[in-house]
Design a protein around this motif. Structure first.
Motif, PDB file in Angstrom:
ATOM      1  N   MET A  67       0.814  -1.208   0.000  1.00 48.76           N
ATOM      2  CA  MET A  67       0.000   0.000   0.000  1.00 48.76           C
ATOM      3  C   MET A  67       0.853   1.266   0.000  1.00 48.76           C
ATOM      4  N   GLY A  68       2.155   1.109   0.214  1.00 43.06           N
ATOM      5  CA  GLY A  68       3.035   2.264   0.192  1.00 43.06           C
ATOM      6  C   GLY A  68       2.867   3.189   1.373  1.00 43.06           C
ATOM      7  N   THR A  69       2.418   2.678   2.516  1.00 44.09           N
ATOM      8  CA  THR A  69       2.237   3.527   3.673  1.00 44.09           C
ATOM      9  C   THR A  69       2.368   2.699   4.940  1.00 44.09           C
ATOM     10  N   VAL A  70       2.383   3.389   6.078  1.00 49.20           N
ATOM     11  CA  VAL A  70       2.455   2.730   7.381  1.00 49.20           C
ATOM     12  C   VAL A  70       1.048   2.652   7.960  1.00 49.20           C
ATOM     13  N   VAL A  71       0.709   1.515   8.544  1.00 52.00           N
ATOM     14  CA  VAL A  71      -0.590   1.327   9.185  1.00 52.00           C
ATOM     15  C   VAL A  71      -0.377   1.208  10.692  1.00 52.00           C
ATOM     16  N   SER A  72      -1.136   1.990  11.466  1.00 49.84           N
ATOM     17  CA  SER A  72      -1.095   1.867  12.915  1.00 49.84           C
ATOM     18  C   SER A  72      -2.440   1.349  13.406  1.00 49.84           C
ATOM     19  N   ILE A  73      -2.403   0.517  14.446  1.00 50.89           N
ATOM     20  CA  ILE A  73      -3.603  -0.075  15.019  1.00 50.89           C
ATOM     21  C   ILE A  73      -3.581   0.163  16.521  1.00 50.89           C
ATOM     22  N   GLU A  74      -4.619   0.820  17.028  1.00 50.38           N
ATOM     23  CA  GLU A  74      -4.732   1.061  18.460  1.00 50.38           C
ATOM     24  C   GLU A  74      -6.024   0.427  18.961  1.00 50.38           C
ATOM     25  N   LEU A  75      -5.887  -0.511  19.899  1.00 52.93           N
ATOM     26  CA  LEU A  75      -7.043  -1.167  20.493  1.00 52.93           C
ATOM     27  C   LEU A  75      -7.218  -0.635  21.921  1.00 52.93           C
ATOM     28  N   ALA A  76      -8.424  -0.193  22.242  1.00 58.89           N
ATOM     29  CA  ALA A  76      -8.686   0.396  23.554  1.00 58.89           C
ATOM     30  C   ALA A  76      -9.628  -0.463  24.386  1.00 58.89           C
ATOM     31  N   ASP A  77      -9.736  -1.732  24.059  1.00 61.11           N
ATOM     32  CA  ASP A  77     -10.642  -2.641  24.759  1.00 61.11           C
ATOM     33  C   ASP A  77      -9.959  -3.246  25.987  1.00 61.11           C
ATOM     34  N   GLN A  78     -10.768  -3.521  26.987  1.00 63.11           N
ATOM     35  CA  GLN A  78     -10.256  -4.184  28.192  1.00 63.11           C
ATOM     36  C   GLN A  78     -10.278  -5.695  27.965  1.00 63.11           C
ATOM     37  N   LEU A  79      -9.295  -6.148  27.217  1.00 58.50           N
ATOM     38  CA  LEU A  79      -9.168  -7.569  26.888  1.00 58.50           C
ATOM     39  C   LEU A  79      -7.789  -8.059  27.311  1.00 58.50           C
ATOM     40  N   SER A  98     -11.469  -3.228  10.238  1.00 65.18           N
ATOM     41  CA  SER A  98     -12.206  -2.712  11.395  1.00 65.18           C
ATOM     42  C   SER A  98     -13.433  -3.562  11.692  1.00 65.18           C
ATOM     43  N   ALA A  99     -14.165  -3.943  10.651  1.00 60.99           N
ATOM     44  CA  ALA A  99     -15.346  -4.783  10.845  1.00 60.99           C
ATOM     45  C   ALA A  99     -14.965  -6.136  11.440  1.00 60.99           C
ATOM     46  N   ARG A 100     -13.845  -6.684  10.989  1.00 55.52           N
ATOM     47  CA  ARG A 100     -13.400  -7.974  11.522  1.00 55.52           C
ATOM     48  C   ARG A 100     -13.002  -7.848  12.985  1.00 55.52           C
ATOM     49  N   LEU A 101     -12.340  -6.756  13.336  1.00 61.69           N
ATOM     50  CA  LEU A 101     -11.978  -6.535  14.736  1.00 61.69           C
ATOM     51  C   LEU A 101     -13.228  -6.443  15.609  1.00 61.69           C
ATOM     52  N   ALA A 102     -14.234  -5.712  15.116  1.00 58.25           N
ATOM     53  CA  ALA A 102     -15.479  -5.569  15.884  1.00 58.25           C
ATOM     54  C   ALA A 102     -16.159  -6.917  16.078  1.00 58.25           C
ATOM     55  N   GLU A 103     -16.189  -7.722  15.015  1.00 58.80           N
ATOM     56  CA  GLU A 103     -16.822  -9.044  15.108  1.00 58.80           C
ATOM     57  C   GLU A 103     -16.067  -9.951  16.080  1.00 58.80           C
ATOM     58  N   ALA A 104     -14.763  -9.712  16.217  1.00 56.33           N
ATOM     59  CA  ALA A 104     -13.935 -10.545  17.096  1.00 56.33           C
ATOM     60  C   ALA A 104     -13.894 -10.023  18.531  1.00 56.33           C
ATOM     61  N   GLY A 105     -14.590  -8.929  18.802  1.00 57.26           N
ATOM     62  CA  GLY A 105     -14.679  -8.442  20.172  1.00 57.26           C
ATOM     63  C   GLY A 105     -14.035  -7.111  20.462  1.00 57.26           C
ATOM     64  N   SER A 106     -13.345  -6.509  19.505  1.00 54.55           N
ATOM     65  CA  SER A 106     -12.739  -5.195  19.724  1.00 54.55           C
ATOM     66  C   SER A 106     -13.684  -4.120  19.205  1.00 54.55           C
ATOM     67  N   VAL A 107     -14.412  -3.504  20.112  1.00 54.35           N
ATOM     68  CA  VAL A 107     -15.395  -2.489  19.721  1.00 54.35           C
ATOM     69  C   VAL A 107     -14.889  -1.081  19.979  1.00 54.35           C
ATOM     70  N   ASN A 108     -13.658  -0.966  20.449  1.00 46.74           N
ATOM     71  CA  ASN A 108     -13.029   0.335  20.672  1.00 46.74           C
ATOM     72  C   ASN A 108     -11.641   0.306  20.043  1.00 46.74           C
ATOM     73  N   HIS A 109     -11.532   0.843  18.845  1.00 48.84           N
ATOM     74  CA  HIS A 109     -10.239   0.806  18.182  1.00 48.84           C
ATOM     75  C   HIS A 109     -10.121   1.911  17.133  1.00 48.84           C
ATOM     76  N   CYS A 110      -8.883   2.122  16.722  1.00 51.01           N
ATOM     77  CA  CYS A 110      -8.588   3.115  15.685  1.00 51.01           C
ATOM     78  C   CYS A 110      -7.517   2.548  14.771  1.00 51.01           C
ATOM     79  N   LEU A 111      -7.815   2.500  13.465  1.00 51.24           N
ATOM     80  CA  LEU A 111      -6.852   2.059  12.459  1.00 51.24           C
ATOM     81  C   LEU A 111      -6.533   3.240  11.560  1.00 51.24           C
ATOM     82  N   ASN A 112      -5.250   3.467  11.339  1.00 52.05           N
ATOM     83  CA  ASN A 112      -4.805   4.599  10.536  1.00 52.05           C
ATOM     84  C   ASN A 112      -3.842   4.110   9.470  1.00 52.05           C
TER      85      ASN A 112
END
Length: 244
Positions: A1-13, A103-117
């Motif tokens: 994709m020619g870029t950097v991807v950051s993933i922040e999960l804010a769930d209490q898991l 993002s949809a896959r993360l939500a389905e797997a239990g992460s409902v608080n996250h940010c992907l950039n």
């Protein structure tokens, strides 16, 4: 994709669960990159370009992307065009779509608080770890240490397309020349794939894209734009909390 991807999960898991979720998301993004990159001769897109693969025989993901690009071409009167620079290049849709799917896959797997950039294409759900909404700073198109707008969202997407980092990478499909008139376009809405494509289409239009963007607000897609000569515009519903 020619870029950097950051993933922040804010769930209490549990930590191992969070690590596994991030790993799954990264695996998906690497799969997308391998399939859709235009920089590797053996990618699915490049094989389709050369006629070694027929669209009907392509993977379900590629068939989806081709159909979505065709729909966007019609919906934008041809301004979003996967063939704008000549050969097929669906990158203007794929990056936003792949992050939306992740993002949809993360939500389905239990992460409902996250940010992907992914290089300014951002999908947020829920809240930060401190309970506050997510905040996104839209970079000033000339001064890298300053912001044009600060946006605040809980569930939604932010896509920015501009010429200040990657140069002239968006083409006017009418002239086949580099787009001119707009320096930066930001679109917010429910779906990152659409927000990203709309930002690309508006940048391709140039200044007429400002008026076109305004019409998208009726469908929940707010926007902001900066012209090549430094004028700034934004729709009334843009979720901005602070003008920088």
């Amino acid at each position: 994709m020619g870029t950097v991807v950051s993933i922040e999960l804010a769930d209490q898991l549990p930590a191992d669960r969070l690590t596994a979720l991030i790993g799954d998301a990264c695996d998906w993004l690497h799969e997308v990159d391998r399939r859709f990159t235009t920089y590797a001769d053996d990618s699915e897109v490049m094989r389709l370009r050369r006629g070694e693969l027929k669209a009907d025989d392509a993977s379900p993901d590629l068939r989806h992307v081709l159909a979505a690009c065709a729909d966007l071409w019609r919906d934008t009167d041809g301004w979003f065009d996967a063939y704008a620079a000549g050969p097929l290049d669906p990158s203007g849709y794929v990056k936003g779509w792949s992050i939306e799917v992740a993002s949809a896959r993360l939500a389905e797997a239990g992460s409902v608080n996250h940010c992907l950039n992914a290089g300014g294409d951002i999908r947020m759900r829920g809240h930060k770890a401190d309970g506050r909404p997510w905040r996104v700073g839209v970079r000033h198109p000339w001064q890298a240490d300053k912001l044009s707008w600060v946006l605040e969202l809980t569930d939604g997407a932010v896509a920015t397309s501009g010429t200040y980092e990657r140069g002239a990478h968006v083409f006017n499909p009418r002239t086949r020349q580099a787009a001119q008139g707009l320096r930066s376009v930001t679109v917010t809405g429910a779906d990152l794939a659409l927000a990203d494509a709309y930002a690309t289409a508006a940048l391709a239009m140039g200044e007429p894209g400002i008026g076109w963007l305004g019409k998208l607000a009726a469908d929940g897609y707010e926007s902001a734009a900066v012209t090549d000569d430094g004028r700034a515009f934004r729709t009334a519903g843009l979720p901005a909390v602070d003008d920088a």
